[in-house]
Design a protein around this motif. Structure first.
Motif, short mmCIF file in Angstrom:
data_model
loop_
_atom_site.label_atom_id
_atom_site.label_comp_id
_atom_site.label_asym_id
_atom_site.label_seq_id
_atom_site.Cartn_x
_atom_site.Cartn_y
_atom_site.Cartn_z
N PRO A 73 29.59 39.29 25.92
CA PRO A 73 30.41 38.08 25.80
C PRO A 73 31.90 38.40 25.59
N LEU A 74 32.16 39.53 24.91
CA LEU A 74 33.56 39.89 24.65
C LEU A 74 34.25 40.41 25.91
N VAL A 100 34.05 39.02 28.80
CA VAL A 100 34.31 37.93 29.74
C VAL A 100 35.80 37.74 30.06
N PRO A 101 36.69 37.70 29.04
CA PRO A 101 38.10 37.52 29.40
C PRO A 101 38.63 38.63 30.33
N ILE A 124 37.48 37.92 33.77
CA ILE A 124 38.19 36.78 34.37
C ILE A 124 39.56 37.21 34.89
N PHE A 125 40.30 37.91 34.05
CA PHE A 125 41.66 38.27 34.47
C PHE A 125 41.64 39.41 35.50
N GLU A 143 41.67 38.48 43.30
CA GLU A 143 41.51 37.27 44.10
C GLU A 143 42.84 36.60 44.37
N HIS A 185 48.16 37.50 36.01
CA HIS A 185 46.89 38.11 35.60
C HIS A 185 47.11 39.51 35.04
N LEU A 215 48.71 39.52 31.66
CA LEU A 215 47.75 39.17 30.60
C LEU A 215 46.81 40.34 30.31
#
Lengths: 222, 254, 71
Positions: free
Chosen positions: A169-170, A172-173, A176-177, A183, A194, A197
């Motif tokens: 779960p940790l 995930v960020p 995503i970035f 993409e 992106h 970040l």
């Protein structure tokens, strides 16, 4: 102080070199996982191009996860870890050295191989540098966060699955970035935000994760 | 550890032999409050509150959905708080508290997801959308599972306490990051999809029902946590004389 | 009052499955949690009492408490 850092780094790299089969297995795992996807979703180039960033990133994340147990396990068994904890050197320093060695032997190969694999998935060539850069910024975060999980589950029965449950779960960020950067570059909107970040995340993880990891190692070896 | 803190009055309650009977006395009151508040909340929600102009009757799920979602997030924060207290002050009771809270938090988290899905189907036409709020809630459930699994898997209670505290704190630091990243991802991918914002004018009776149900959830959490923490304390303190007396008194009864 | 009859109440304007499905699962979980907590308490008391009695046979139980304080 820096001597400790480099001594631990050298030692871990040397050990990794001696057990280089492990490193190659991680890399092979990464390659095979990516190659499985066309069989699952079909070899239609447009579809493959659309899912390529996500597939490469998820595969990199799983490869990191599967090798994480190696990070402290051996040192825990042979007592090196306790020696290091008992020494007067700041734990944050050698934890950082160990994580760096881990990243150099598992993250860096993935970063280097990923652009080649991206061609198999028909990713636009213009996005390849972004892919490599996003992985280069993101996989160290995975290693740092994963190190905390690996330290907490050290020697716990069923540790591998538990580690996955704790840290996925940790991740995930980062996913995503990281995948988002590739993409965005491929679709022409630019990946700067992106990547910035991800860089910020890396700075934050560098500052906090070694502290948490050192605390976790103390708890686990008590 | 404990004797050095006896000077402060507030820490008197942190002593297990003081806290154990106190928890036993308080829990039934919180449980009664939870039952009473639930009855009032359901009465407000189902009898007083009007039918929603746009959603019809299905909005009545809100009376458990929103309190459950609030509770699941709040409980995680409280767990992180007790974990930090435990690590800093070295009070064993704080660790036990955070572990006693976790299952209730996970249940509320699941309830929020479940009721959200059942609410979503008639209103947006899908049980699940990858919206920022839903996705963060799902990840929060995974964080709960991780915490519970880790503390159960480690046999040595001292180590389990501290390891759980670390992962609770790491999770708490990450929750805002996760929420932000998922929101970012969501706006990029879905653009103008479903809007989750509630109708701007919510009848006051609806709001009142929701708040009363939220207080009911609070009272329930307190009651069930206190009940769960009591046997955990006995287990940890089984070598002490006061636990022996409690066991003779309460265990012999059955 | 929003409802003219009980059947209308249970019907929930056609959303019965969703509304009652939510409430049923929630209250089911609450009851399950309470039962589990009660069971855990009973089981812990029984196990600890047995553990204590077993220790008592070794001479470290209650009977020996005065002995310890003499030392």
């Amino acid at each position: 102080m820096l001597n400790t850092f480099f001594a631990v780094l050298r030692r871990d790299l040397l050990l990794a070199w001696r057990g280089r089969a492990d490193v190659l297995v991680t890399l092979a795992f990464f390659v095979i996982v990516v190659c499985l996807f066309p069989f699952g979703v079909g070899a239609e180039p447009n579809q493959l191009r659309a899912i390529a960033p996500g597939v490469l990133w998820v595969a990199a994340l799983l490869a990191c996860l599967l090798s994480l147990h190696r990070l402290f396990a051996q040192d825990h068994v042979d007592g090196t870890l306790e020696q290091l904890l008992l020494s007067s050197e700041p734990a944050v320093l050698w934890v950082l050295a160990k994580v760096l060695a881990f990243w150099l032997t598992t993250g860096l190969p993935v970063v280097l191989v990923a652009p080649g694999l991206a061609l198999l998935l028909d990713l636009e060539q213009g996005a390849l540098p972004t892919l490599a850069l996003s992985l280069a910024l993101g996989t160290p975060i995975l290693a740092l966060l994963g190190a905390v999980g690996a330290a907490l589950t050290l020697g716990v029965r069923g540790g591998g699955m538990l580690l996955a449950l704790l840290i996925l779960p940790l991740f995930v960020p980062v996913l995503i970035f990281g995948a988002g950067a590739v993409e965005a570059e491929a679709s022409g909107t630019g990946a700067a935000a992106h990547l910035l970040l991800l860089g910020g995340g890396l700075a934050g993880a560098l500052a906090l994760a070694p502290l948490a990891c050192a605390a976790a190692l103390r708890i686990s070896t008590d | 550890m404990n004797s050095s803190q006896r000077g402060f009055r507030i820490f008197r309650f942190a002593a297990p032999q003081v806290f154990y009977p106190l928890a036993g006395r308080l829990a039934p009151w919180f449980a009664a409050a939870a039952v009473a508040l639930t009855l009032v909340g359901l009465w407000l929600g189902f009898v007083v509150a009007p039918t929603d102009a746009t959603q019809g009757e299905v909005y009545r799920v809100i009376f458990i959905h929103v309190p459950a979602a609030w509770m699941s997030m709040f409980i995680y924060l409280v767990m992180a708080f007790w974990s930090a207290v435990g690590l800093v002050m070295n009070t064993r009771l704080s660790f036990v508290m955070s572990q006693a809270l976790a299952p209730t938090g996970a249940i509320f988290c699941f309830v929020a997801l479940w009721t959200g899905a059942l609410w979503g189907k008639p209103t947006w036409g899908a049980y699940w959308v990858w919206d920022a709020r839903l996705t963060s809630q799902l990840l929060l459930l995974f964080l709960y599972f991780g915490f519970i699994a880790l503390t159960r898997a480690i046999e040595d209670p001292r180590r389990a306490d501290r390891a759980g505290a670390i992962i609770a704190l790491v999770g708490a630091v990450n929750v805002p990051i996760i929420y932000f990243s998922v929101k970012w991802w969501n706006t990029l991918h879905q653009g103008a999809s479903v809007s989750l914002t509630k109708a701007p004018s919510m009848a006051t009776t609806m709001l009142a029902g929701m708040l009363v149900m939220a207080f009911a959830a609070w009272a329930y959490t307190l009651a069930v946590t206190l009940w769960r923490v009591r046997p955990m304390i006995l287990e940890r303190e089984r070598h002490t004389e006061w636990v022996g007396e409690v066991l003779e008194r309460e265990g012999g009864r059955k | 009052m929003q409802w003219e009859s009980w059947s209308q109440f249970w019907h929930m304007g056609g959303a019965a499955v969703f509304v009652w499905g939510s409430y049923a699962v929630t209250f089911g979980l609450v009851v399950l949690e309470l039962v589990l907590v009660a069971q855990r308490r009973k089981e812990t008391l029984k196990r600890l009492l047995r553990w204590r009695r077993a220790l008592g046979k070794d001479g470290s139980g209650r009977q020996s408490a005065p002995l310890e304080s003499e030392q």
